[in-house]
Motif scaffolding. Sequence first.
Motif, PDB file in Angstrom:
ATOM      1  N   ARG A 319       0.833  -1.203   0.000  1.00 24.17           N
ATOM      2  CA  ARG A 319       0.000   0.000   0.000  1.00 24.17           C
ATOM      3  C   ARG A 319       0.868   1.254   0.000  1.00 24.17           C
ATOM      4  O   ARG A 319       0.594   2.224  -0.725  1.00 24.17           O
ATOM      5  CB  ARG A 319      -0.906  -0.016   1.231  1.00 24.17           C
ATOM      6  CG  ARG A 319      -1.977   1.071   1.272  1.00 24.17           C
ATOM      7  CD  ARG A 319      -2.902   0.826   2.454  1.00 24.17           C
ATOM      8  NE  ARG A 319      -4.011   1.767   2.442  1.00 24.17           N
ATOM      9  CZ  ARG A 319      -3.977   2.961   3.007  1.00 24.17           C
ATOM     10  NH1 ARG A 319      -2.875   3.363   3.625  1.00 24.17           N
ATOM     11  NH2 ARG A 319      -5.028   3.761   2.956  1.00 24.17           N
ATOM     12  N   ASP A 346      -8.287   5.740  -4.424  1.00 28.74           N
ATOM     13  CA  ASP A 346      -8.253   4.390  -4.957  1.00 28.74           C
ATOM     14  C   ASP A 346      -8.715   4.435  -6.412  1.00 28.74           C
ATOM     15  O   ASP A 346      -9.792   4.948  -6.714  1.00 28.74           O
ATOM     16  CB  ASP A 346      -9.168   3.493  -4.123  1.00 28.74           C
ATOM     17  CG  ASP A 346      -9.033   2.026  -4.483  1.00 28.74           C
ATOM     18  OD1 ASP A 346      -9.255   1.697  -5.665  1.00 28.74           O
ATOM     19  OD2 ASP A 346      -8.744   1.215  -3.600  1.00 28.74           O
ATOM     20  N   VAL A 353      -7.539   8.013  -0.023  1.00 32.17           N
ATOM     21  CA  VAL A 353      -6.600   7.188   0.713  1.00 32.17           C
ATOM     22  C   VAL A 353      -6.243   7.898   2.017  1.00 32.17           C
ATOM     23  O   VAL A 353      -5.896   9.078   2.012  1.00 32.17           O
ATOM     24  CB  VAL A 353      -5.323   6.939  -0.118  1.00 32.17           C
ATOM     25  CG1 VAL A 353      -4.288   6.179   0.701  1.00 32.17           C
ATOM     26  CG2 VAL A 353      -5.668   6.187  -1.393  1.00 32.17           C
TER      27      VAL A 353
END
Length: 391
Positions: A319, A346, A353
């Motif tokens: 991530r 996203d 995010v």
Amino acid sequence: IHNHDWEPAGGAATLAIPLGAGVTDRPFLDVLRRELPPVIGAHRPGLVVYVAGTDPAEDDRLGDWKLTVRGLLERDRFVVDSLRKQAAGVPLVIVLAGGYGREAWRYSARFLSWLIGGSVVEPPDDLELILRRYRKTDLLVASSGDWGLTEADLFAIAPGAGPGTRVLGTFSRHAVELSLERVGLLDEVRRRGFANPSVAIDFGSGLGETIRVFGDVEQTELLVELRVNRNKRVIPGMDLLYIEWLRLQNPRVPFSPTYPRLPGQQHPGLGILREVVAWLVVVCERLGLDGMASKPAQYYMAHLGRRHLRFLDPVVQARFEAIHNALARCTLPEAERLLNAGRVVDADTGEPVVWKPALQVFPVSERLKQVVATKATEREVAPPRFRVRPG
């Protein structure tokens, strides 16, 4: 082949090709491969001077081109190979030129290693260079004899005693200050205009000892604040140096477009993060610790340590890399602003995010390095796709 023309060239013959801003590897190398061989063939030089600047690099502080490590090395190799092929035996003079920032020398080092030895030698990063220097110094020794054995030290041995007087249970304040002096960290502070730095250590915090470096004897200008403790709980079976808090700041420098404020900052940074991390690595080595660990509260903190620290959870690491890739063309202040403003989303859902602190480690011992390597490969993680929303 450059960004733009400043003024007409004054040579008897010249070929100047302006490509404008934002140039990447492919268009630059295409022009170079097309234009250089005919020039060599037509001119038949008796001497060649190659100005091998590195300011086209994507991480250059002043240039606005985007050439990668591979692109710059391919440029250099093509120039030399073309001359060897078309002008064999002609003397070649290579001089350095633009290249602005701490990393600029690396591009020249790769080129010169290939030129001299026939293969590219990857230069060590700045942290490794600092570590090599620090390891040559007898840094930290356990306190004994004249190194400050006081009534407080003796009292700390008794049942029910108050806070100790040893950093990480081993080093006195004198030993820590001597270490910071001998490795050159206090000289780094002096080079920034603080002629008389002083060191203070607070043993009263339940989260560990706090080491502070001030820019003056009166201790009014806080430059470094580091809170650390030994932790055996974060990773079972591992003895870690856990960093609860690290502040590096220069109270004499104002925030500006060059030094914009980042979240949590009271003043711009001090510019000695690598040196502090190297010192902590050597502390780990002296104590036989497995490594360092922390939980970066902001994205930029993780970004600054990305070359050497890794999130232990591979999902979190994937991530982080996705966020980093989405913000790769931004400066660090711009990246933090976009992330905090909800502009990083996203790519599939469009949801903003949100940065989430997680455990990040710097392995020192071989067993922790193995744990980190195993975590990275124990399962394949498809990194999420993030993008920056315009606006």
